[in-house]
Design a protein around this motif. Structure first.
Motif, PDB file in Angstrom:
ATOM      1  N   UNK A   1      56.563  57.915  53.633  1.00 27.53           N
ATOM      2  CA  UNK A   1      57.328  56.693  53.394  1.00 27.53           C
ATOM      3  C   UNK A   1      56.983  56.141  52.003  1.00 27.53           C
ATOM      4  N   UNK A   2      57.992  55.825  51.221  1.00 23.48           N
ATOM      5  CA  UNK A   2      57.708  55.244  49.907  1.00 23.48           C
ATOM      6  C   UNK A   2      57.797  53.727  49.991  1.00 23.48           C
ATOM      7  N   UNK A   3      56.919  53.121  49.277  1.00 19.06           N
ATOM      8  CA  UNK A   3      56.896  51.653  49.309  1.00 19.06           C
ATOM      9  C   UNK A   3      57.511  51.129  48.014  1.00 19.06           C
ATOM     10  N   UNK A   4      58.402  50.182  48.179  1.00 20.88           N
ATOM     11  CA  UNK A   4      59.056  49.609  46.994  1.00 20.88           C
ATOM     12  C   UNK A   4      58.032  48.894  46.137  1.00 20.88           C
ATOM     13  N   UNK A   5      58.040  49.168  44.838  1.00 21.45           N
ATOM     14  CA  UNK A   5      57.047  48.510  43.969  1.00 21.45           C
ATOM     15  C   UNK A   5      57.273  46.995  43.872  1.00 21.45           C
ATOM     16  N   UNK A   6      58.468  46.575  44.262  1.00 17.46           N
ATOM     17  CA  UNK A   6      58.747  45.137  44.174  1.00 17.46           C
ATOM     18  C   UNK A   6      58.099  44.345  45.312  1.00 17.46           C
TER      19      UNK A   6
ATOM     20  N   UNK B   1      40.624  45.219  59.672  1.00 18.75           N
ATOM     21  CA  UNK B   1      41.194  45.703  58.412  1.00 18.75           C
ATOM     22  C   UNK B   1      42.453  46.513  58.696  1.00 18.75           C
ATOM     23  N   UNK B   2      42.323  47.435  59.636  1.00 17.69           N
ATOM     24  CA  UNK B   2      43.454  48.315  59.920  1.00 17.69           C
ATOM     25  C   UNK B   2      44.559  47.587  60.670  1.00 17.69           C
ATOM     26  N   UNK B   3      44.169  46.646  61.545  1.00 18.62           N
ATOM     27  CA  UNK B   3      45.240  45.946  62.255  1.00 18.62           C
ATOM     28  C   UNK B   3      46.033  45.063  61.297  1.00 18.62           C
ATOM     29  N   UNK B   4      45.348  44.520  60.270  1.00 18.28           N
ATOM     30  CA  UNK B   4      46.071  43.737  59.246  1.00 18.28           C
ATOM     31  C   UNK B   4      47.024  44.640  58.467  1.00 18.28           C
TER      32      UNK B   4
ATOM     33  N   UNK C   1      52.271  45.885  56.735  1.00 19.23           N
ATOM     34  CA  UNK C   1      52.920  47.002  56.056  1.00 19.23           C
ATOM     35  C   UNK C   1      54.437  46.872  55.896  1.00 19.23           C
ATOM     36  N   UNK C   2      55.149  46.381  56.905  1.00 19.58           N
ATOM     37  CA  UNK C   2      56.610  46.338  56.750  1.00 19.58           C
ATOM     38  C   UNK C   2      57.059  45.439  55.589  1.00 19.58           C
ATOM     39  N   UNK C   3      56.280  44.417  55.271  1.00 11.65           N
ATOM     40  CA  UNK C   3      56.754  43.460  54.263  1.00 11.65           C
ATOM     41  C   UNK C   3      55.938  43.433  52.966  1.00 11.65           C
ATOM     42  N   UNK C   4      54.781  44.116  52.982  1.00 10.12           N
ATOM     43  CA  UNK C   4      53.906  44.021  51.800  1.00 10.12           C
ATOM     44  C   UNK C   4      53.351  45.381  51.451  1.00 10.12           C
ATOM     45  N   UNK C   5      52.906  45.465  50.220  1.00  8.47           N
ATOM     46  CA  UNK C   5      52.122  46.623  49.835  1.00  8.47           C
ATOM     47  C   UNK C   5      50.687  46.218  50.104  1.00  8.47           C
TER      48      UNK C   5
END
Ligand SMILES: Nc1ncnc2c1ncn2[C@@H]1O[C@H](COP(=O)(O)OP(=O)(O)OP(=O)(O)O)[C@@H](O)[C@H]1O
Ligand SMILES: [Mg+2]
Length: 383
Positions: free
Chosen positions: A1-6, A20-23, A28-32
């Motif tokens: 999956x590629x993440x938008x740089x924006x 850490x992992x649960x965060x 992930x869906x909304x942030x890098x």
């Protein structure tokens, strides 16, 4: 999956893998999302990625979250920092807020609350950074404008200075020209054998020399223009200067059919100032008077008489006079009624400036068609 740089970036610092992992999964869906298991690793990522928000645990082995917060603030004063506190650690959370954290969330956290807090804080950082960016652009623009303005002002004052210089050279050059013509006529007559037996040219040559010297002095004065210590005030004799100017202007007066009379004090009338400046100031007024009187073949009377602590240099002419409406404009730079006759309109402006620089004043009385009187009053050096 590629993440938008924006996508906005969030840095999570927690030594425990669970939170850490649960965060990471939650955001992930909304942030890098970048994660670090220690403050050290977190600081490295902070420098490298410039995240929009940092979520950091408070209690960690080694460097604590509170120390981490301090270091984050040193590196990036605007990034939003959200502290993760253990259950019931309200005091530590409050201390963190005091030290510059933006928010805190107690563990175990509620997913919705976490998403809300992060989104609010990411927004906050972005607003801050945009504001900061705009402010720094405005600052840069402002400093560029100021620099340009300073340059324009320098150019403008240089322009003004050159105009004054051109004006200043005009008077002595006219005088020199008058005397050169006079000498030429004398020579011609001598050659034709019509002249006096032994015509003396010493007087004319002396005035020519004096005015060429004035040109040179003006040049020196203008060359040192702008430098603070250009030339210090010296004791100078106003009477002497008036006599020199009158002598110089005499030929132009004669050539224009104007009678030039002078009554100059025997006393030197000493004041502290600049001889070249005073000379140009007085010369301007006398040349104006001769020009005004020329149209009516009138006369000009120059008096230079000391009173208690000051001296009045009066220049009275029976010339064309000045209309009341123009009287208030004559000291303005570039005001002239001599268009086409090479008037720059700087003469009286320069005179007023010089006189005021010497703590003096200039006053004018005029009756149209009857004549004008200028009075320059200068404070004398008390002996
Ligand atoms: N003695 C005077 N009689 C009548 N008008 C005068 C007299 N002195 C000055 N003025 C008026 O004031 C104006 C401004 O004088 P100023 O000396 O500043 O400039 P200018 O004489 O016109 O030009 P420049 O001095 O550059 O040759 C003159 O154009 C003239 O209209
Ligand atoms: Mg003039």
């Amino acid at each position: 999956m590629t993440v938008s740089p924006e996508l906005p970036q969030v840095l999570v610092i927690d030594d425990e893998m669970g939170p850490r992992e649960s965060l990471r999964m939650l955001l992930k869906p909304n942030y890098r999302v970048h994660t670090a298991d220690s403050v050290e690793a977190g600081i490295r990522l902070l420098r490298e990625k410039r995240p929009d928000a940092v979520v950091t645990d408070i209690r960690m082995p080694g460097t604590s979250g509170i120390d981490g917060l301090r270091r984050i603030r040193e590196i990036d004063p605007h990034v939003a920092v959200i502290m993760l506190t253990g259950f019931g650690a309200l005091e530590t959370a409050q201390e963190a807020l005091r030290l510059g954290a933006n928010d805190y969330i107690s563990k175990p956290f509620d997913a919705k609350e976490m998403r809300d807090v992060i989104s609010r804080n990411v927004e906050r950082t972005r607003v801050h950074r945009t504001g900061e960016h705009a402010a720094s652009e405005i600052r840069e623009l402002n400093s560029r404008l100021l620099k340009e303005l300073a340059q324009k002002e320098r150019l403008a004052s240089l322009g003004q200075a050159s105009a004054e210089f051109v004006h200043d050279l005009g008077n002595p050059l006219t005088i020199v020209w008058g005397y050169v013509q006079l000498l030429a006529k004398k020579l011609e007559q001598q050659e034709k054998g019509q002249g006096a037996e032994n015509p003396t040219s010493a007087k004319e040559l002396n005035i020519i020399e004096q005015n060429v010297r004035l040109c040179r002095e003006l040049l020196t004065m203008w060359q040192s223009y702008g430098s603070e210590d250009a030339s210090p005030n010296k004791p100078i004799s106003v009477a002497e200067i008036v006599r020199e100017v009158v002598k110089g202007v005499a030929t132009i007066a004669t050539q224009s059919g104007v009678e030039l009379k002078a009554d100059v004090s025997e006393d030197p009338c000493t004041l502290l100032g600049h001889a070249v400046q005073i000379k140009r100031a007085i010369q301007n007024v006398i040349v104006n008077a001769v020009q005004a009187a020329a149209e009516k073949k009138g006369s000009v009377t120059v008096t230079c008489l000391p009173k208690d602590f000051y001296i009045d240099v009066r220049v009275e002419d029976t010339g064309v006079g000045i209309a009341p409406a123009q009287l208030q404009k004559i000291f303005e730079p570039y005001f002239t009624t001599k268009q086409g006759k090479s008037g720059t309109g700087l003469g009286l402006y320069i005179t007023k400036k010089v006189v005021e620089d010497h703590n003096g004043s200039i006053k004018v009385d005029s009756t149209p068609d009857a004549g004008t009187t200028f009075t320059i009053r200068l404070p004398l050096l008390n002996n």
